[in-house]
Design an enzyme around this catalytic site. Structure first.
Site, PDB file in Angstrom:
ATOM      1  N   GLU A  43     -10.296 -39.827  22.821  1.00  0.00           N
ATOM      2  CA  GLU A  43     -10.322 -38.432  22.792  1.00  0.00           C
ATOM      3  C   GLU A  43     -10.267 -38.125  21.065  1.00  0.00           C
ATOM      4  O   GLU A  43      -9.890 -38.779  20.445  1.00  0.00           O
ATOM      5  CB  GLU A  43      -8.663 -37.876  23.074  1.00  0.00           C
TER       6      GLU A  43
ATOM      7  N   LYS B 273      -2.752 -25.350  30.132  1.00  0.00           N
ATOM      8  CA  LYS B 273      -2.109 -26.374  29.437  1.00  0.00           C
ATOM      9  C   LYS B 273      -0.976 -25.869  28.785  1.00  0.00           C
ATOM     10  O   LYS B 273      -0.973 -24.692  28.319  1.00  0.00           O
ATOM     11  CB  LYS B 273      -3.137 -27.141  28.392  1.00  0.00           C
TER      12      LYS B 273
ATOM     13  N   GLU C  93      -3.704 -25.638  22.373  1.00  0.00           N
ATOM     14  CA  GLU C  93      -3.857 -26.710  23.423  1.00  0.00           C
ATOM     15  C   GLU C  93      -4.698 -26.353  24.325  1.00  0.00           C
ATOM     16  O   GLU C  93      -5.273 -27.022  25.278  1.00  0.00           O
ATOM     17  CB  GLU C  93      -2.547 -26.941  23.933  1.00  0.00           C
TER      18      GLU C  93
END
Length: 524
Positions: free
Chosen positions: A267, A323, A329
């Site tokens: 990620e 999220k 986010e």
């Protein structure tokens, strides 16, 4: 749903599906396809969207059968996941075999599942029981793959956050947290090496900048031109934060004897929108980071591994509206849920194979980015720096060691000129890259040093008792000498990270012990 944008995207997809162009470079670019949203397009449409890009790999966080099936016969390589809550079941080898049969074997070879990620960031969570179960779960999943004849095609690993490191500067001294190094990490690395798998790391320079915008250089985080830093042990130069973070991980892996273990960036990304109190967030910065990330990892390795590419998975494919947490986010996506681009990073392909012109990004008024002086930051991200008001250049002569209430003033007693920094009687390099000191920068402006010294001994809570009159390090009595001791005390006390030895560019790190006689500079 923005219907005109959706129609335009679908028309482009229909025209270009037959001319998908593979991404070139030393590493492949993948994307994280998260699903924490209630407005995402059907997986079949998502496949069409990804086919219109140069992305070659897709990572999901579970074993969603609709998604796995949708990618069948498309040529995309998939990473699927055992969810965190399923790790307990994987302690049972029979349950692991059933999971692999139902979620992997049932879809191969049409769906090219290449890796199973067992959990996500388990070792930096709070469930110690799950941490202890992780390696056995990975082993049982691999055993199931072996039983089914799939172990050569499908590997097993688990993604980590940078919080698994206890030390990160210089990158050559990267080390895993001692409480898990021998009991969990080393057996895991042995498993990865024996099964020809890879170590997966989630790394976000954005979070380092967010947590300390006054000390972290935005240019260093975004791969933009900047002075860079040099590892004092290896003399390797770093011109971006991602490389420094990755090489700290590589050093930790090397330190346990697994020097050739591949690393996957599972990620990495930058948000395009956020709350007003979140610095550095706008479409331009998100576009700059991800575009430069792609260019960087597909053209070169890190300073410590210049010839070894790393597959990199951008976070994320879509903005995900459910999220939790701050607005950032929910805004890491390359695409809106209607499949229009949030910004262009050069991944879209036209029918001729060139970058297509995507729909315009959503309207957004970015939060002003505060100015930031250069200084790189390692992992894990630091807490927000202490806010303080600089002390006057010529404060009163009184001086009190920390800890004290508001920042005290400091001015050394007049003395004969002395060297810029204490000179050790027997300077020795730090062993193994683990002993590092923070000292005042030679030639730094005395008034600037004085301001930083007052902060270190005041609000910074450094132990400055040794540089008071009569103290072991009072002589040589100069601002530069006293600042060197105070800076090192602050650096050792607050975590020994990049940002703990900055002091407005009046300090630097050294692997030579500055101690002299009875004046001992602490180190770890």
């Amino acid at each position: 749903m923005r219907k005109p944008a959706m129609v335009a995207v679908l028309m482009l997809l229909a025209l270009c599906m037959a001319t998908r162009v593979a991404f070139s470079g030393a590493a492949s670019i993948g994307v994280n396809y998260g699903q924490v949203a209630d407005n995402l397009p059907l997986p079949q449409r998502v496949v069409q969207l990804v086919q219109s890009t140069s992305i070659s790999k897709v990572k999901i966080y579970d074993a969603n059968p609709v998604i796995i099936e949708a990618f069948a016969n498309t040529g995309f390589q998939l990473i699927i996941g055992v969810k965190n809550e399923e790790i307990e079941d994987m302690q049972d080898s029979n349950k692991a075999l059933t999971w692999v049969q139902q979620n992997v074997a049932a879809y191969m070879p049409a769906s090219q599942i290449k890796l199973i990620s067992v959990g996500n960031e388990i070792l930096t969570g709070s469930d110690t029981e799950m941490m202890a179960q992780l390696v056995l779960a990975m082993q049982n999943v691999h055993t199931a793959l072996t039983t089914l004849g799939l172990a050569d095609q499908v590997k097993v690993s688990t993604p980590h956050s940078l919080g698994v490191l206890s030390s990160s500067f210089p990158p050559s001294s990267g080390a895993f947290r001692p409480e898990m190094r021998d009991t969990i990490i080393k057996p895991m690395l042995q498993f990865l090496a024996q099964t020809s798998s890879s170590f997966m790391i989630n790394t976000y320079p954005y979070f380092a900048y967010k947590n300390s915008p006054q000390d972290v250089s935005l240019a260093f985080a975004l791969f933009l031109p900047n002075p860079g830093i040099t590892d004092p042990k290896t003399n390797l130069h770093y011109d971006n934060l991602l490389d420094a973070q990755i090489d700290a991980v590589v050093s930790a892996i090397n330190g346990l004897g697994f020097a050739n273990l591949p690393v996957i960036i599972s990620e990495s990304g930058w948000p395009s929108a956020g709350d007003q109190n979140e610095p550095g967030i706008n479409i331009e910065n998100a576009q700059t980071y991800n575009k430069n990330l792609i260019n960087h990892v597909t053209s070169k390795g890190t300073p410590l591994r210049p010839q070894m590419g790393m597959d990199t998975y951008i976070f994320a494919l879509f903005n995900e509206n459910q999220k939790p947490g701050p607005a950032s986010e929910r805004n890491f996506g390359l695409f809106h849920p209607d499949m229009s681009t949030v910004y262009d990073v050069g991944l879209m392909r036209s029918c001729s194979g060139d970058s297509a012109s995507p729909p315009p990004p959503a309207s957004y008024n970015p939060t002003p980015v505060p100015p930031s002086s250069y200084y790189p930051t390692p992992v894990p991200p630091p807490p927000a720096p202490v806010s303080y008001t600089p002390v006057p250049v010529h404060p009163s002569p009184s001086y009190t060691p920390a800890p004290v209430p508001p920042s005290p003033t400091y001015n050394p007693t007049p003395a004969q000129p002395s060297p810029a920094n204490p000179t050790p009687s027997n300077p020795t390099p730090a062993g193994g890259g683990t002993r590092v000191w923070c000292i005042s920068r030679p030639g730094a402006d005395p008034s600037a040093l004085q301001t930083s010294l007052s902060f270190a001994c005041g609000a910074g809570a450094a132990d400055c008792s040794a540089i008071q009159p009569g103290g072991a390090c009072y002589e040589p009595n100069s601002v530069s000498s006293h600042a060197a001791f105070a800076f090192n005390s602050y650096y050792q006390k607050h975590g020994r990270n990049y940002w703990n030895c900055y002091f407005n560019n009046n300090a630097l790190l050294s692997v030579t012990d500055p101690s002299s006689g009875s004046c001992v500079y602490p180190s770890q």
